[in-house]
Design a protein around this motif. Structure first.
Motif, PDB file in Angstrom:
ATOM      1  N   MET A 253     -18.923   4.737   5.794  1.00  0.00           N
ATOM      2  CA  MET A 253     -19.391   5.183   4.849  1.00  0.00           C
ATOM      3  C   MET A 253     -18.444   5.388   3.463  1.00  0.00           C
ATOM      4  O   MET A 253     -18.652   5.097   2.394  1.00  0.00           O
ATOM      5  CB  MET A 253     -19.944   6.696   4.877  1.00  0.00           C
ATOM      6  CG  MET A 253     -21.107   6.436   6.066  1.00  0.00           C
ATOM      7  SD  MET A 253     -22.541   5.683   5.090  1.00  0.00           S
ATOM      8  CE  MET A 253     -23.600   5.576   6.678  1.00  0.00           C
ATOM      9  N   GLN A 254     -17.089   5.990   3.797  1.00  0.00           N
ATOM     10  CA  GLN A 254     -16.209   6.072   2.991  1.00  0.00           C
ATOM     11  C   GLN A 254     -14.894   5.281   3.357  1.00  0.00           C
ATOM     12  O   GLN A 254     -14.559   5.199   4.573  1.00  0.00           O
ATOM     13  CB  GLN A 254     -15.434   7.587   2.536  1.00  0.00           C
ATOM     14  CG  GLN A 254     -16.692   8.391   2.365  1.00  0.00           C
ATOM     15  CD  GLN A 254     -16.384   9.893   1.945  1.00  0.00           C
ATOM     16  OE1 GLN A 254     -16.043  10.654   3.018  1.00  0.00           O
ATOM     17  NE2 GLN A 254     -15.966  10.367   0.951  1.00  0.00           N
ATOM     18  N   ASP A 255     -14.473   4.295   2.289  1.00  0.00           N
ATOM     19  CA  ASP A 255     -13.164   3.600   2.578  1.00  0.00           C
ATOM     20  C   ASP A 255     -12.656   3.459   1.151  1.00  0.00           C
ATOM     21  O   ASP A 255     -12.896   2.647   0.403  1.00  0.00           O
ATOM     22  CB  ASP A 255     -13.782   2.246   3.206  1.00  0.00           C
ATOM     23  CG  ASP A 255     -12.376   1.397   3.826  1.00  0.00           C
ATOM     24  OD1 ASP A 255     -11.586   2.021   3.659  1.00  0.00           O
ATOM     25  OD2 ASP A 255     -12.662   0.348   4.173  1.00  0.00           O
ATOM     26  N   ALA A 256     -11.470   4.338   1.206  1.00  0.00           N
ATOM     27  CA  ALA A 256     -10.810   4.008  -0.140  1.00  0.00           C
ATOM     28  C   ALA A 256      -9.002   4.529  -0.122  1.00  0.00           C
ATOM     29  O   ALA A 256      -8.776   4.592   1.128  1.00  0.00           O
ATOM     30  CB  ALA A 256     -11.400   5.268  -1.103  1.00  0.00           C
ATOM     31  N   SER A 257      -8.439   4.678  -1.119  1.00  0.00           N
ATOM     32  CA  SER A 257      -7.008   4.686  -0.993  1.00  0.00           C
ATOM     33  C   SER A 257      -6.644   5.993  -1.916  1.00  0.00           C
ATOM     34  O   SER A 257      -7.249   6.236  -3.102  1.00  0.00           O
ATOM     35  CB  SER A 257      -6.221   3.613  -1.478  1.00  0.00           C
ATOM     36  OG  SER A 257      -4.838   4.133  -1.634  1.00  0.00           O
ATOM     37  N   THR A 258      -5.837   6.821  -1.497  1.00  0.00           N
ATOM     38  CA  THR A 258      -5.507   7.888  -2.362  1.00  0.00           C
ATOM     39  C   THR A 258      -4.667   7.755  -3.429  1.00  0.00           C
ATOM     40  O   THR A 258      -4.414   8.394  -4.331  1.00  0.00           O
ATOM     41  CB  THR A 258      -4.404   8.816  -1.427  1.00  0.00           C
ATOM     42  OG1 THR A 258      -3.343   8.276  -1.078  1.00  0.00           O
ATOM     43  CG2 THR A 258      -5.341   9.542  -0.417  1.00  0.00           C
ATOM     44  N   SER A 259      -4.321   6.366  -3.679  1.00  0.00           N
ATOM     45  CA  SER A 259      -3.819   5.863  -4.856  1.00  0.00           C
ATOM     46  C   SER A 259      -4.756   5.841  -6.219  1.00  0.00           C
ATOM     47  O   SER A 259      -4.440   5.504  -7.205  1.00  0.00           O
ATOM     48  CB  SER A 259      -3.173   4.198  -4.567  1.00  0.00           C
ATOM     49  OG  SER A 259      -4.501   3.221  -4.656  1.00  0.00           O
TER      50      SER A 259
END
Length: 327
Positions: A253-259
């Motif tokens: 559902m969520q797949d991201a980077s803290t960048s």
């Protein structure tokens, strides 16, 4: 560097675990854990240690051949709970650039003559201006809502739109009050995972829209801040580029980077510290990326299992149960 069955890759980390009715701080190394007492943490307990952490002392324990030294136990045989005991919980809103661009662009597309591409370009300029000239948006949560993933998430019966928001959480070390961005990292003890559960239909007041958001009712039901399973020391984590991933019943559902954070971690710690001192053990949530239930039009239900992983911090598994009717 070994990896535990729960995805921890640091040479050691802190945790809290249950022994009968008692919760004890512990040191995790590989697939073993040992309790930490006053001899290792000092008289101030976990938060006292975080105020002036002696990571060298714990590193020496972690390299003392876990399993062959008295006191070590298999990690799989203990029940971990929330690895933190915060006195304050600070939360950050609208802090993932791409997520906010999507939200703003969707609103503009519906309420103006802009094409989707024009709306995204306009929203991107807004976010870049906010990053350059704006300030982080904070609100507070209740420490009593912080639990471990050993506690099922009870979905209150007063709503059917309870949502997930997986977030990187900063754990404060030395007290931070009106610190600069350059000083901020000196006040970070470590990092953990928090899933910021939100009841969507309670976010905005319906009886008086001028009041705006109601974060107390929408975010502070029992167990609405599942945390952990580990507190990973700051020296082992670069919070600037970590993968944040949440699966619901095995579906991503969520797949991201803290960048993609609009305001980075030093900016958040500095900004939050300008109003009130941040205390040892407090947690500061950094915001959640795109992909929550509101986006998917799919909210939490009885029996759902959320698996949240942040690179280097392990994995938490939260099981949802419907609130039982009373009376």
């Amino acid at each position: 560097m070994t990896t535990t069955s729960q995805g921890l890759t640091a040479p050691y980390a802190l945790a809290r675990f249950r022994i009968g009715d008692e919760v004890r701080p512990g040191l995790v190394a590989g697939d073993r854990i040992r309790p930490l007492g006053e001899a290792e943490l000092g008289p101030g307990g976990l938060n006292g240690f975080l105020a002036a952490p002696d990571w060298g002392r714990l590193a020496a324990l972690a390299t003392s051949v876990p399993g062959s030294v008295e006191g070590w136990m298999p990690l799989a045989e203990v029940t971990l709970t929330a690895p933190v005991e915060p006195r304050q919980v600070l939360q950050t809103g609208a802090n993932y650039r791409q997520h906010v661009i999507e939200l703003v662009a969707a609103g503009l597309t519906q309420n103006s003559d802009r094409t989707p591409d024009e709306a995204r370009e306009f929203a991107a300029r807004m976010m870049d201006d906010r990053k350059a000239n704006g300030e982080p948006y904070f609100f507070i949560g209740l420490p009593a809502c912080v639990v471990g993933d050993d506690v099922p998430l009870v979905l209150p019966a007063y709503s059917e739109v309870h949502d997930w928001e997986l977030e990187l959480a900063v754990v404060i070390g030395r007290e931070a009050f009106r610190v600069s961005r350059d000083e901020a990292r000196d006040h970070i003890a470590g990092y953990t995972i928090v899933n910021d559960i939100t009841t969507r239909d309670l976010v905005f007041r319906k009886d008086m829209k001028e009041i705006g958001t109601d974060w107390y009712r929408s975010k502070n039901a029992p167990g609405f801040l599942p945390a952990g399973p580990f507190l990973v020391p700051a020296p082992f984590i670069d919070g600037a580029d970590l993968n944040v991933r949440l699966e619901l019943n095995g579906e991503v559902m969520q797949d991201a980077s803290t960048s993609d954070l609009l305001f980075d971690i030093p900016a958040l710690v500095s900004g939050a510290s300008q109003t009130m001192p941040l205390l040892p053990g407090d947690i500061l949530l950094t915001g959640s990326p795109a992909g929550n239930g509101q986006h998917w039009k799919r909210f939490l239900r009885d029996g759902d299992v959320m698996t949240g992983t942040i690179q280097g911090l392990g994995t938490q598994v939260v099981r949802c149960v419907a609130e039982q009717a009373t009376g």
